[in-house]
Design a protein around this motif. Structure first.
Motif, PDB file in Angstrom:
ATOM      1  N   ILE A  37       1.260  33.586  14.673  1.00 34.29           N
ATOM      2  CA  ILE A  37       1.306  33.910  13.268  1.00 34.29           C
ATOM      3  C   ILE A  37       2.394  32.829  12.618  1.00 34.29           C
ATOM      4  CG2 ILE A  37       2.334  35.340  11.633  1.00 34.29           C
ATOM      5  CD1 ILE A  37       1.614  37.700  13.411  1.00 34.29           C
ATOM      6  N   LYS A  38       3.176  32.339  13.131  1.00 38.08           N
ATOM      7  CA  LYS A  38       4.230  31.378  12.834  1.00 38.08           C
ATOM      8  C   LYS A  38       3.425  29.982  12.781  1.00 38.08           C
ATOM      9  CE  LYS A  38       8.862  29.375  13.305  1.00 38.08           C
ATOM     10  NZ  LYS A  38      10.059  29.408  14.409  1.00 38.08           N
ATOM     11  N   SER A  39       2.853  29.688  13.667  1.00 37.77           N
ATOM     12  CA  SER A  39       1.897  28.633  13.812  1.00 37.77           C
ATOM     13  C   SER A  39       0.974  28.576  12.528  1.00 37.77           C
ATOM     14  CB  SER A  39       1.217  28.437  14.935  1.00 37.77           C
ATOM     15  OG  SER A  39       0.510  27.051  15.023  1.00 37.77           O
ATOM     16  N   TYR A  40       0.253  29.300  12.188  1.00 40.78           N
ATOM     17  CA  TYR A  40      -0.941  29.327  11.396  1.00 40.78           C
ATOM     18  C   TYR A  40      -0.099  29.446   9.804  1.00 40.78           C
ATOM     19  CZ  TYR A  40      -4.602  29.725  14.532  1.00 40.78           C
ATOM     20  OH  TYR A  40      -5.556  29.559  15.854  1.00 40.78           O
ATOM     21  N   CYS A  41       0.753  30.109   9.711  1.00 42.64           N
ATOM     22  CA  CYS A  41       1.739  30.085   8.402  1.00 42.64           C
ATOM     23  C   CYS A  41       2.067  28.799   8.059  1.00 42.64           C
ATOM     24  CB  CYS A  41       2.818  31.227   8.432  1.00 42.64           C
ATOM     25  SG  CYS A  41       2.227  32.694   8.379  1.00 42.64           S
ATOM     26  N   GLN A  42       2.727  28.084   9.083  1.00 43.37           N
ATOM     27  CA  GLN A  42       3.278  26.631   8.932  1.00 43.37           C
ATOM     28  C   GLN A  42       2.249  25.777   8.355  1.00 43.37           C
ATOM     29  OE1 GLN A  42       5.261  26.201  12.541  1.00 43.37           O
ATOM     30  NE2 GLN A  42       7.211  26.772  11.689  1.00 43.37           N
ATOM     31  N   VAL A  43       1.118  25.835   8.963  1.00 42.91           N
ATOM     32  CA  VAL A  43      -0.029  24.822   8.355  1.00 42.91           C
ATOM     33  C   VAL A  43      -0.886  25.305   7.068  1.00 42.91           C
ATOM     34  CG1 VAL A  43      -0.111  23.980  10.796  1.00 42.91           C
ATOM     35  CG2 VAL A  43      -1.708  25.900  10.034  1.00 42.91           C
ATOM     36  N   GLY A  44      -0.490  26.744   6.807  1.00 44.63           N
ATOM     37  CA  GLY A  44      -1.071  27.243   5.634  1.00 44.63           C
ATOM     38  C   GLY A  44      -2.212  27.931   5.779  1.00 44.63           C
ATOM     39  N   ASN A  45      -2.595  27.960   6.916  1.00 45.63           N
ATOM     40  CA  ASN A  45      -3.956  28.767   7.456  1.00 45.63           C
ATOM     41  C   ASN A  45      -3.423  30.322   7.437  1.00 45.63           C
ATOM     42  OD1 ASN A  45      -6.275  29.699   8.417  1.00 45.63           O
ATOM     43  ND2 ASN A  45      -6.435  28.290  10.073  1.00 45.63           N
ATOM     44  N   LEU A  46      -3.584  30.728   6.258  1.00 48.05           N
ATOM     45  CA  LEU A  46      -2.816  32.368   5.993  1.00 48.05           C
ATOM     46  C   LEU A  46      -3.892  33.436   6.452  1.00 48.05           C
ATOM     47  CD1 LEU A  46      -0.527  34.052   5.370  1.00 48.05           C
ATOM     48  CD2 LEU A  46      -1.437  33.996   2.846  1.00 48.05           C
ATOM     49  N   GLU A  47      -5.104  32.920   6.293  1.00 47.20           N
ATOM     50  CA  GLU A  47      -6.303  33.924   6.483  1.00 47.20           C
ATOM     51  C   GLU A  47      -6.095  34.115   8.149  1.00 47.20           C
ATOM     52  OE1 GLU A  47      -8.219  35.829   4.997  1.00 47.20           O
ATOM     53  OE2 GLU A  47      -6.929  34.849   3.143  1.00 47.20           O
ATOM     54  N   GLN A  48      -6.014  32.998   9.128  1.00 48.38           N
ATOM     55  CA  GLN A  48      -5.985  33.378  10.218  1.00 48.38           C
ATOM     56  C   GLN A  48      -4.639  33.769  11.014  1.00 48.38           C
ATOM     57  OE1 GLN A  48      -8.762  32.074  12.226  1.00 48.38           O
ATOM     58  NE2 GLN A  48      -7.376  32.998  14.254  1.00 48.38           N
ATOM     59  N   ALA A  49      -3.682  33.446   9.980  1.00 47.41           N
ATOM     60  CA  ALA A  49      -2.380  34.289  10.290  1.00 47.41           C
ATOM     61  C   ALA A  49      -2.562  35.846  10.089  1.00 47.41           C
ATOM     62  CB  ALA A  49      -1.279  33.767   9.577  1.00 47.41           C
ATOM     63  N   LYS A  50      -3.292  36.237   9.038  1.00 48.24           N
ATOM     64  CA  LYS A  50      -3.534  37.700   8.839  1.00 48.24           C
ATOM     65  C   LYS A  50      -4.570  38.343  10.017  1.00 48.24           C
ATOM     66  CE  LYS A  50      -5.060  37.169   4.559  1.00 48.24           C
ATOM     67  NZ  LYS A  50      -5.802  37.594   3.253  1.00 48.24           N
ATOM     68  N   LEU A  51      -5.434  37.538  10.484  1.00 47.61           N
ATOM     69  CA  LEU A  51      -6.381  38.039  11.568  1.00 47.61           C
ATOM     70  C   LEU A  51      -5.432  38.374  12.880  1.00 47.61           C
ATOM     71  CD1 LEU A  51      -9.448  35.672  11.243  1.00 47.61           C
ATOM     72  CD2 LEU A  51      -9.426  38.020  10.795  1.00 47.61           C
ATOM     73  N   ILE A  52      -4.515  37.433  12.875  1.00 40.50           N
ATOM     74  CA  ILE A  52      -3.876  37.635  14.345  1.00 40.50           C
ATOM     75  C   ILE A  52      -3.031  38.676  14.045  1.00 40.50           C
ATOM     76  CG2 ILE A  52      -1.824  36.775  15.617  1.00 40.50           C
ATOM     77  CD1 ILE A  52      -4.309  35.030  15.963  1.00 40.50           C
ATOM     78  N   TYR A  53      -2.469  38.949  12.925  1.00 41.42           N
ATOM     79  CA  TYR A  53      -1.697  40.465  12.592  1.00 41.42           C
ATOM     80  C   TYR A  53      -2.485  41.599  12.870  1.00 41.42           C
ATOM     81  CZ  TYR A  53       1.073  43.827  10.319  1.00 41.42           C
ATOM     82  OH  TYR A  53       1.838  45.032  10.021  1.00 41.42           O
ATOM     83  N   MET A  54      -3.640  41.516  12.360  1.00 38.53           N
ATOM     84  CA  MET A  54      -4.594  42.696  12.538  1.00 38.53           C
ATOM     85  C   MET A  54      -4.967  42.721  14.088  1.00 38.53           C
ATOM     86  SD  MET A  54      -7.355  42.682   9.356  1.00 38.53           S
ATOM     87  CE  MET A  54      -7.742  40.917   9.424  1.00 38.53           C
ATOM     88  N   ASP A  55      -5.002  41.840  14.837  1.00 36.55           N
ATOM     89  CA  ASP A  55      -5.411  41.703  16.302  1.00 36.55           C
ATOM     90  C   ASP A  55      -3.942  42.415  16.897  1.00 36.55           C
ATOM     91  OD1 ASP A  55      -7.666  40.675  16.341  1.00 36.55           O
ATOM     92  OD2 ASP A  55      -7.309  38.719  16.644  1.00 36.55           O
ATOM     93  N   LEU A  56      -2.928  42.031  16.434  1.00 36.23           N
ATOM     94  CA  LEU A  56      -1.590  42.760  17.063  1.00 36.23           C
ATOM     95  C   LEU A  56      -1.722  44.240  16.852  1.00 36.23           C
ATOM     96  CD1 LEU A  56       1.728  41.254  15.611  1.00 36.23           C
ATOM     97  CD2 LEU A  56       1.420  43.626  15.771  1.00 36.23           C
ATOM     98  N   ILE A  57      -2.122  44.657  15.547  1.00 38.65           N
ATOM     99  CA  ILE A  57      -2.240  46.216  15.458  1.00 38.65           C
ATOM    100  C   ILE A  57      -3.146  46.882  16.290  1.00 38.65           C
ATOM    101  CG2 ILE A  57      -2.506  47.796  13.741  1.00 38.65           C
ATOM    102  CD1 ILE A  57       0.139  46.509  13.480  1.00 38.65           C
TER     103      ILE A  57
END
Length: 401
Positions: free
Chosen positions: A293-313
């Motif tokens: 999540i941190k990695s994707y947020c840092q590079v501006g790939n918020l959509e992928q960060a949100k997908l990781i969050y959904m996978d987390l849940i």
């Protein structure tokens, strides 16, 4: 004989004293009757609830005259942490120094080590060292157990150079103390925190020379330190060493590698490690998800960060403070205020809020984008969760609305 014992017990009961059929001598024989006739749990519960800290010191010292009380380690740790949190280090010193009068307890190595450890938990490293040095004069043996306790206390205080010097100086002056695996693990962690990675690798050689071999905890500490300091080649050597010694890595080992890779922008290589995790039969934990999540947020790939969050849940993995600290500001910056608000409410309900600055930033963003109702609601929820009116509030321009 039984009839005589029963008669004696009746006499003692009438006099208000305790009687036991135990063949062991009563270690509480010097107590005043009021100090030891109370049920132990009643005494402990009273100490837990006592609000006057000065009275708590006096009551704790009186209760500790009982050997059975001194065996209840949880009340000691709770009380020490409570005093430390209140800034009453004088109270910590009062109750712990009081324990040194119990010479019979101090003949057991664990009692002295426990006092040292409690000083460490209060952040009183100097007192921990002083107690360790006092042990022989108190009639208590100095062993590797108390040695490890003082190393831990020093490490907890952040005095890593002192950890290193103590590790070398004490055994040199007292040949009865021989560092064990735990000692070396404390040393390795201190050197990693100190940033002296060359000394870390030298210590690894030294411990093996002394017939002590690293375990999984050792390798976790080593990998974390090496990856945090971008020592990828040395980290690869540690992985090879683990394979050679048939030590199976756990998820902490893989997380260290993932964090190391994403810290230098090698997210694609980090993703490949997920296959290794699955093949090892391990399960991703919150630290694995947070790294991506941190990695994707840092590079501006918020959509992928949100997908990781959904996978987390979906994987029944509970998000923690770091999850929300990284994700909520990125959502605010991208203008996704509704999702940021939902995650903020969730963080508060889970008692792992990202902090007042991030929540205030969201309040400001909601108010600025004509979402005043949502901003007010977030302020109300924040206040209900312990945030003060100064830390989170509506922007001044909205107060008159």
């Amino acid at each position: 004989m039984l009839a005589r014992l029963l008669q004696l017990r009746r006499i003692l009961r009438l006099s208000g004293r305790k009687f036991s059929f135990s063949s062991n001598p009563n270690p509480d024989h010097n107590l005043q009757p009021s100090a030891y006739t109370k049920p132990l749990n009643t005494t402990i519960n009273k100490l837990f609830k006592e609000r006057d800290l000065d009275k708590l010191v006096a009551d704790f010292q009186l209760a500790s005259e009982s050997y059975r009380f001194r065996c209840r380690h949880n009340i000691y740790e709770f009380t020490v942490r409570r005093f430390a949190a209140a800034g009453r280090l004088d109270a910590v010193e009062s109750i712990l120094e009081h324990q040194k009068r119990f010479a019979a307890d101090l003949t057991h190595e664990g009692f002295g080590a426990r006092l040292i450890s409690l000083y460490g938990k209060a952040g009183m490293a100097a007192n921990a060292v002083a107690t360790f040095n006092q042990l022989p004069s108190l009639g208590s043996p100095r062993t590797v157990l108390s040695f490890n306790a003082v190393l831990t206390a020093l490490a907890a205080s952040g005095d890593y150079p002192c950890v290193v010097s103590t590790f070398h100086d004490v055994p040199a002056g007292d040949t009865s103390i021989i560092p064990n695996l735990i000692s070396y693990n404390i040393l390795i962690k201190a050197l990693c925190e100190k940033g002296d990675l060359d000394a870390v690798l030298d210590s690894l050689v030294l411990m093996e020379k002394n017939g002590i071999f690293p375990d999984l905890i050792s390798f976790n500490i080593l990998l974390k330190g090496l990856y945090e300091n971008k020592r990828f080649s040395d980290a690869d050597n540690i992985w090879n060493k683990m394979a050679k010694e048939n030590i199976q890595p756990d998820i902490k080992c893989f997380n260290a590698k993932i964090r190391g890779l994403v810290s230098v922008g090698k997210t694609s290589e980090a993703v490949e490690i997920l296959d290794e995790i699955n093949q090892s039969g391990l399960k991703m934990d919150i630290f694995t998800f947070n790294a991506f999540i941190k990695s994707y947020c840092q590079v501006g790939n918020l959509e992928q960060a949100k997908l990781i969050y959904m996978d987390l849940i979906k994987n029944d993995c509970a998000p923690n403070k770091e999850t929300f600290t990284v994700l909520i500001p990125s959502l605010c910056e991208a203008g996704e205020l509704d999702l940021a608000l939902r995650l903020s409410k969730e963080s508060l309900s889970r008692r792992c809020s990202p902090g007042s600055e991030i929540l205030q930033g969201l309040v400001d963003g909601l108010a600025k984008n004509s979402k005043l109702g949502e901003a007010k609601k977030l302020v109300e929820i924040s206040r209900a969760n312990g945030y003060s009116g100064k830390s989170i509030r509506l922007p001044f321009s909205c107060l008159a609305v």
